[in-house]
Design an enzyme around this catalytic site. Structure first.
Site, PDB file in Angstrom:
ATOM      1  N   ARG A 262     -25.819 -16.497 -15.099  1.00  0.00           N
ATOM      2  CA  ARG A 262     -26.166 -15.824 -13.993  1.00  0.00           C
ATOM      3  C   ARG A 262     -25.398 -14.838 -13.369  1.00  0.00           C
ATOM      4  NH1 ARG A 262     -30.463 -16.977 -16.093  1.00  0.00           N
ATOM      5  NH2 ARG A 262     -32.419 -17.754 -15.005  1.00  0.00           N
ATOM      6  N   GLU A 291     -29.569  -7.946 -10.596  1.00  0.00           N
ATOM      7  CA  GLU A 291     -30.208  -7.310 -11.902  1.00  0.00           C
ATOM      8  C   GLU A 291     -31.632  -6.639 -11.186  1.00  0.00           C
ATOM      9  OE1 GLU A 291     -31.014  -9.922 -14.902  1.00  0.00           O
ATOM     10  OE2 GLU A 291     -28.496 -10.416 -15.282  1.00  0.00           O
ATOM     11  N   HIS A 309     -29.280  -8.556 -20.458  1.00  0.00           N
ATOM     12  CA  HIS A 309     -29.991 -10.046 -20.134  1.00  0.00           C
ATOM     13  C   HIS A 309     -30.810 -10.214 -21.181  1.00  0.00           C
ATOM     14  CE1 HIS A 309     -31.208 -12.844 -16.892  1.00  0.00           C
ATOM     15  NE2 HIS A 309     -31.201 -13.734 -18.195  1.00  0.00           N
TER      16      HIS A 309
END
Length: 343
Positions: A262, A291, A309
């Site tokens: 993360r 994000e 991602h």
């Protein structure tokens, strides 16, 4: 839909209503996001009443309206599942099936208060994410961004012995912060490249599954051993901003940082300063704080190999996620306790 999603592997079902041979389970299910077509087919082969929320309705109001009369809602990290959302869900909704392994976007205690069962997709994405971790690691070590820019810009003038000198992996120490299923898969792959593995986790693994990796209990000693640091720990209050200025200073000069966990595990200001000074030679990042917003300073650094991602984005991984959720839903519907239950 992004043009990148037009690849033949990336089929997405939004309005697909083609009949399938289901097990004729009438449990109404709402898929609240765009999933790969093959994943949708997994749900429709198990249940006879599956609807897919159209892209234009990918909002909380759209989800709530479509969930009326539905028993199971399949969601993704697009939605923050907090107390307010659980309170607003129709009474018919009994199960929230998270199409994700991570669940930091879900208030688990709120789910329990509102008597909503929650399941996720653990332990099925390790291969997909580990493959991408090696991609990031190699891309950062071999200066792929700079090489790609030379080709795309048309400024490459030909072979030269000094051009874009990178790093070999053999003999390098890969430090893995978070030795769960993904970390162990990366360890296996990295050892095939001749790397030595150190790791830092809450507890030491049994020796039978360490496979030659070395446990280091102290953060400073662990980081000081790393030629390349891989962040693969879950996001918790303890791991949030783990890689801050103090800990970056403990890394070997010229270390490489890779993050597949993360974005919140990294203090962006600290890492960017270290990249600018050269204390950190390069970074491979698949995840970012805030994000989909990315700190623009990363994008101006040729030493940063950045991806959007996509660690778990393989056809095999996405289908496995659907398989795990279908099994969990079926167990809950007959009063059994699935292993992937969170609430």
């Amino acid at each position: 839909m992004d043009s990148a999603d037009n690849h033949p592997w990336a089929s997405v079902s939004i309005l697909d209503e083609s009949p399938l041979n289901s097990r004729d389970n009438p449990c109404p299910i709402l898929i609240a996001d765009d999933l790969p077509l093959e994943a949708v087919r997994v749900f429709r082969s198990a249940f006879s009443d599956v609807s897919v929320l159209a892209s234009r309705d990918h909002t909380v109001p759209g989800l709530l309206a479509a969930a009326e009369g539905v028993r199971v809602v399949v969601t993704t990290p697009r939605y923050t599942l907090d107390d307010a959302l659980f309170r607003a869900l129709p009474d018919s909704v009994e199960i929230i099936a998270l199409y994700s392994a991570g669940h930091d976007h879900v208030d688990i205690e709120a789910a329990r208060r509102h008597r909503k069962a929650v399941i996720n997709t653990p332990n099925v994405l390790a291969d997909s994410v580990a493959d991408l971790a090696m991609t990031l690691l190699l891309g950062a070590a071999r200066r792929v961004v700079e090489g790609f820019d030379l080709i795309r810009s048309g400024t490459w003038s030909g072979f030269a012995p000094t051009l874009l000198l990178g790093r070999e992996l053999r003999g390098q120490v890969l430090g893995i912060y978070g030795m769960g299923s993904i970390g162990r898969e990366v360890s296996t792959r990295a050892q095939a490249f001749g790397m030595n593995i150190a790791y830092r986790s809450r507890t030491q693994l049994p020796r039978s599954v360490e496979y030659g990796a070395r446990f280091i209990a102290d953060d400073r000693d662990f980081l000081g051993s790393c030629d390349i640091l891989l962040l693969s720990a879950s996001l918790t209050p303890h791991t949030r901003k783990f890689l801050n200025a103090e800990r970056i200073a403990w890394l070997k000069p010229g270390a490489i940082v890779v993050n597949i966990s993360r974005g919140e595990l990294i203090d962006d200001n600290a890492l960017i300063e270290a990249l600018m000074s050269g204390h950190v030679a390069a970074a491979g990042l698949d995840v970012f704080d805030n994000e989909p917003t990315v700190d623009p300073r990363y994008l101006r650094m040729p030493s940063v190999f950045a991806l959007p991602h996509i660690g778990s984005a393989t056809v095999e991984g996405r289908v496995s996620m659907a398989d795990v959720l279908v099994e969990g839903i079926e167990r809950l519907l007959v009063g059994e306790e699935p292993s992937n239950r969170l609430a």
